[in-house]
Design an enzyme around this catalytic site. Sequence first.
Site, PDB file in Angstrom:
ATOM      1  N   LYS A  59       0.848  -1.189   0.000  1.00 53.53           N
ATOM      2  CA  LYS A  59       0.000   0.000   0.000  1.00 53.53           C
ATOM      3  C   LYS A  59       0.880   1.234   0.000  1.00 53.53           C
ATOM      4  CE  LYS A  59      -4.432  -1.295   2.029  1.00 53.53           C
ATOM      5  NZ  LYS A  59      -5.387  -1.017   3.131  1.00 53.53           N
ATOM      6  N   GLU A  94      -0.194  -1.299  16.170  1.00 51.54           N
ATOM      7  CA  GLU A  94      -0.414  -2.160  15.000  1.00 51.54           C
ATOM      8  C   GLU A  94      -0.172  -3.626  15.344  1.00 51.54           C
ATOM      9  OE1 GLU A  94      -1.787  -1.488  12.254  1.00 51.54           O
ATOM     10  OE2 GLU A  94      -1.531   0.659  11.867  1.00 51.54           O
ATOM     11  N   LYS A 110       0.560 -10.468   8.487  1.00 51.33           N
ATOM     12  CA  LYS A 110       0.322  -9.554   7.368  1.00 51.33           C
ATOM     13  C   LYS A 110       0.522 -10.261   6.035  1.00 51.33           C
ATOM     14  CE  LYS A 110      -0.243  -5.336   5.551  1.00 51.33           C
ATOM     15  NZ  LYS A 110       0.519  -4.116   5.808  1.00 51.33           N
ATOM     16  N   GLU A 155      -6.997  -5.923  -1.726  1.00 53.65           N
ATOM     17  CA  GLU A 155      -8.068  -5.569  -0.794  1.00 53.65           C
ATOM     18  C   GLU A 155      -9.462  -5.642  -1.412  1.00 53.65           C
ATOM     19  OE1 GLU A 155      -8.953  -2.180   2.597  1.00 53.65           O
ATOM     20  OE2 GLU A 155      -7.048  -2.164   1.566  1.00 53.65           O
ATOM     21  N   ASN A 212      -7.811  -3.444   8.448  1.00 53.64           N
ATOM     22  CA  ASN A 212      -8.302  -2.100   8.765  1.00 53.64           C
ATOM     23  C   ASN A 212      -9.001  -2.039  10.124  1.00 53.64           C
ATOM     24  OD1 ASN A 212      -7.486  -0.848   6.302  1.00 53.64           O
ATOM     25  ND2 ASN A 212      -9.228  -1.787   5.269  1.00 53.64           N
ATOM     26  N   HIS A 236      -9.126   1.092  12.103  1.00 50.13           N
ATOM     27  CA  HIS A 236      -8.565   2.136  11.247  1.00 50.13           C
ATOM     28  C   HIS A 236      -9.608   3.097  10.676  1.00 50.13           C
ATOM     29  CE1 HIS A 236      -4.874  -0.053  11.613  1.00 50.13           C
ATOM     30  NE2 HIS A 236      -4.245   0.732  10.756  1.00 50.13           N
ATOM     31  N   HIS A 288      -8.551   6.572  11.451  1.00 52.85           N
ATOM     32  CA  HIS A 288      -8.157   7.547  10.432  1.00 52.85           C
ATOM     33  C   HIS A 288      -8.953   8.844  10.580  1.00 52.85           C
ATOM     34  CE1 HIS A 288      -6.358   4.495   7.331  1.00 52.85           C
ATOM     35  NE2 HIS A 288      -5.467   4.901   8.220  1.00 52.85           N
ATOM     36  N   HIS A 310      -0.502   8.202  14.112  1.00 49.94           N
ATOM     37  CA  HIS A 310      -1.357   7.178  13.510  1.00 49.94           C
ATOM     38  C   HIS A 310      -1.708   6.078  14.507  1.00 49.94           C
ATOM     39  CE1 HIS A 310      -2.993   4.460  10.489  1.00 49.94           C
ATOM     40  NE2 HIS A 310      -2.185   3.516  10.952  1.00 49.94           N
TER      41      HIS A 310
END
Length: 374
Positions: A153, A195, A237, A247, A255, A258, A262, A274
């Site tokens: 990404k 994360e 991952k 995706e 996500n 997220h 976000h 973040h």
Amino acid sequence: MTTDSKSKEKTMKELTVKVPATKAGEYKIEIGTDILGSVWSKIESQFGSVGKFVITDANVAKAGHLDKLLCGRDIPVYVISPGESSKNMNTLVSIVEAMENAYLGRDTVVIALGGGVVGDIAGFAAAIFKRGVRVVQIPTTTLAQADSAIGGKTGVDSSLSKNAFGCFWHPLAVYIDVATLKTLDDRQYRAGLVESVKHALIADEKYFEFLENNIDTILQRRTDVLEKIAEQNCRIKAAVVEADPTEKNQRRMLNYGHTIGHAIESASGFVLLHGEAVGIGIIAAGMIEIEMGLGDEKRLARIIKVLKALKVPVAIPANISKAAMVDVIKRDKKAINKWPRFVLIDRIGAVHRMEGQWAVEVKQDVVEKVLGKL
């Protein structure tokens, strides 16, 4: 219409262009301690004497990681200002023009040395420079080593939302030197570990238990523990990315926390990091799960305890309005008809699915209720 007028109509010729399927690829992730000084020789061995271009930030350069990577080699380097404020189109254009000024061609290899911002913008620059050149990721933060350096990404932000511009552009190699985390400031270090918590929540209950039971050791930055965390994150991952590289469905599970995270991050003007925003987003997801009968207070309390041990925020700052967050959620890049689906879990280590979908519908009033409580 008369017969005569019909006969005068022009016919269109139609041709079909067959586009071959993208060739399957793979890349290796190397994990170790104090390996940065040997990485450049590996890059030379893999790619030869083609043009190379390093993108990093001022903090990484100041910490000595750039010098350790290059070992005195004369390689063109672009140094960005640290932080999310650099992740924009102006920086991207400056990078591409610097690559042009260095007379680089389509055989170029871009090397991203840094955290999530560096990796995202370097990957995007590689994807668009002369219609695409190769990229190597060398992540130096807990966030990038856990998540953003793997999976392809890339992107930059608009003035309205995160990652409004971007594409999938997979690296050809990833090198993780956990010793680089020794120089990371404490706030960044702790925020990036969120994360890892996310990966455990969506995929591996035993990994979550490991994080619960080893927080103190993790915060001491013991390299043997950091290598174990890096390997576990990469395994989770990589498995998801292999199953769904662009995706379409399953990759949405990454996500978790997220979508709201976000929104909080953007609405804060990127004052929140973040990982800090995603931590709050994970709590919001847990509250939504309770509202929808998928979770309970005991599970959420367990998650909050881990986040508090990391000393990341567990509530939305008072100066961020609910209206501002909802507005960003409506602009989410995954939104359909101005509202996205949300990733939720059934239990720690297992994502909730409905009709084969890894992200599910959550009504706006439920989300607004949760935001009001947070």
